[in-house]
Design an enzyme around this catalytic site. Structure first.
Site, PDB file in Angstrom:
ATOM      1  N   ALA A  32      14.229  34.903  42.534  1.00 27.30           N
ATOM      2  CA  ALA A  32      13.302  34.497  43.300  1.00 27.30           C
ATOM      3  C   ALA A  32      14.481  34.786  44.732  1.00 27.30           C
ATOM      4  O   ALA A  32      14.683  33.857  45.833  1.00 27.30           O
ATOM      5  CB  ALA A  32      12.561  33.447  43.846  1.00 27.30           C
ATOM      6  N   HIS A  37      20.426  32.648  49.021  1.00 27.17           N
ATOM      7  CA  HIS A  37      21.538  33.185  47.816  1.00 27.17           C
ATOM      8  C   HIS A  37      22.392  34.616  47.784  1.00 27.17           C
ATOM      9  O   HIS A  37      23.583  33.985  47.357  1.00 27.17           O
ATOM     10  CB  HIS A  37      20.440  33.860  46.322  1.00 27.17           C
ATOM     11  CG  HIS A  37      19.892  32.690  46.085  1.00 27.17           C
ATOM     12  ND1 HIS A  37      18.439  32.758  46.227  1.00 27.17           N
ATOM     13  CD2 HIS A  37      19.503  31.749  45.146  1.00 27.17           C
ATOM     14  CE1 HIS A  37      18.081  31.643  45.333  1.00 27.17           C
ATOM     15  NE2 HIS A  37      18.608  30.866  45.160  1.00 27.17           N
ATOM     16  N   GLU A 150      24.024  24.023  49.479  1.00 29.24           N
ATOM     17  CA  GLU A 150      23.735  22.175  49.706  1.00 29.24           C
ATOM     18  C   GLU A 150      23.332  21.910  50.141  1.00 29.24           C
ATOM     19  O   GLU A 150      22.842  20.968  49.775  1.00 29.24           O
ATOM     20  CB  GLU A 150      25.249  22.463  51.084  1.00 29.24           C
ATOM     21  CG  GLU A 150      26.671  22.139  50.769  1.00 29.24           C
ATOM     22  CD  GLU A 150      27.698  21.161  51.899  1.00 29.24           C
ATOM     23  OE1 GLU A 150      27.221  21.885  52.904  1.00 29.24           O
ATOM     24  OE2 GLU A 150      28.895  21.512  51.184  1.00 29.24           O
ATOM     25  N   ASP A 152      20.585  21.547  47.829  1.00 32.63           N
ATOM     26  CA  ASP A 152      20.344  20.758  46.377  1.00 32.63           C
ATOM     27  C   ASP A 152      21.246  20.214  46.526  1.00 32.63           C
ATOM     28  O   ASP A 152      22.212  19.948  45.767  1.00 32.63           O
ATOM     29  CB  ASP A 152      20.270  21.418  45.150  1.00 32.63           C
ATOM     30  CG  ASP A 152      18.892  22.122  45.400  1.00 32.63           C
ATOM     31  OD1 ASP A 152      17.847  22.136  44.877  1.00 32.63           O
ATOM     32  OD2 ASP A 152      18.772  24.010  45.520  1.00 32.63           O
TER      33      ASP A 152
END
Length: 282
Positions: A32, A37, A150, A152
């Site tokens: 997704a 990303h 960052e 997460d």
């Protein structure tokens, strides 16, 4: 673009492609894909001769079966987005058995207490699942550099600790959070929000900005009380936690120390969709 679903075939290709001075950049994802990303891929492409992205929804890091079931799976769209960066990026999109070989279970890890803070308190076993799948992916891809967002931040610190304790030959690189125009941190889960919910969710970032301003003169407790009241006044949200913590140890701030880097961490439900964010307070 090459897409592999079997680790043996991926390994064979990487052995042929590697040269003595080549470096492999790796971006592990659960798919997704969004602009965040893609920014990790761009950074890998700029610094490495080979870039690999994995797309794998890892079952062992979900403590909520419903969350695992609803997690978006959009491989065809993901591949189209990757192609906008480069046709030379290698995609590894395995099935569960290719990773776990018939034993879909987590290994237990000791991350020196990092795993017991924030996400660890509310998602039992989550970081054992993260550590297990990251270790397996590193063993398969054997990257020189691996890139993590960052957003997460706790996961980023966990992965760095995993590499340290397991003595893995990979450099972990944390990359800045990508945000939507209204400040909402980009996340694969955002695709499950309605347009109105996505607009309302801008409150998370605005609250973190205000928390940073308040933290300059107020105590961590006062800031936390402000955040709690803010979300109590907006019934669309359910605040799971807000923490101000030491960036290195992730332990909660009780009394401010001028030599410590602090970070705010938050987890909020919007109509049962769980969103997290983080913001440096220094």
């Amino acid at each position: 673009m090459l897409i592999f679903s079997k680790k043996a075939e991926l390994n064979q290709h990487l052995v042929q492609k590697r040269k003595s001075n080549s470096s492999v950049g790796f971006v592990p994802t659960m798919g997704a894909l969004h602009a965040g990303h893609l920014s990790l891929l761009k950074q890998s492409m700029a610094s490495n001769s080979i870039t690999v992205i994995s797309i794998f929804v890892n079952p062992t890091q979900f403590n909520n079966p419903e969350d695992l079931l609803k997690y978006p799976r959009t491989l065809d769209d993901d591949v189209k987005k990757i192609k906008t960066i480069s046709d030379s990026i290698i995609v590894y999109a395995p099935e569960v058995d290719d990773i776990y070989e018939g034993n879909t279970a987590s290994q237990h890890y000791n991350f020196d207490g990092l795993e017991h803070q924030m996400e660890g308190k509310f998602r039992p076993g989550h970081f054992d699942g993260v550590g297990t799948v990251v270790k397996r992916l590193f063993d398969i891809v054997q990257p020189t550099n691996a890139y993590f967002g960052e957003k997460d931040f706790q996961q980023l610190q966990i992965v760095k600790k995993l590499v340290e304790k397991e003595k893995l030959p990979v450099r972990i690189i944390g990359c800045p959070i990508h945000r939507e125009a209204n400040g909402l941190a980009m996340s694969s889960r955002n695709t499950r929000l309605t347009d109105d919910q996505r607009k309302e969710a801008a409150l998370i970032f605005k609250t973190l900005q205000t928390a940073k301003h308040l933290f300059g003169t107020k105590s961590a407790r006062t800031v936390s009380e402000f955040v709690t009241k803010t979300f109590q006044n907006h019934p669309i949200f359910e605040l799971e936690y807000f923490e101000i913590a030491d960036e290195a140890t992730l332990k909660s701030c009780i009394r401010k120390n001028k030599n410590t880097k602090y970070r705010a961490f938050i987890a909020v439900f919007v109509n049962n969709i769980r969103l997290i964010d983080t913001f440096s307070l220094n």
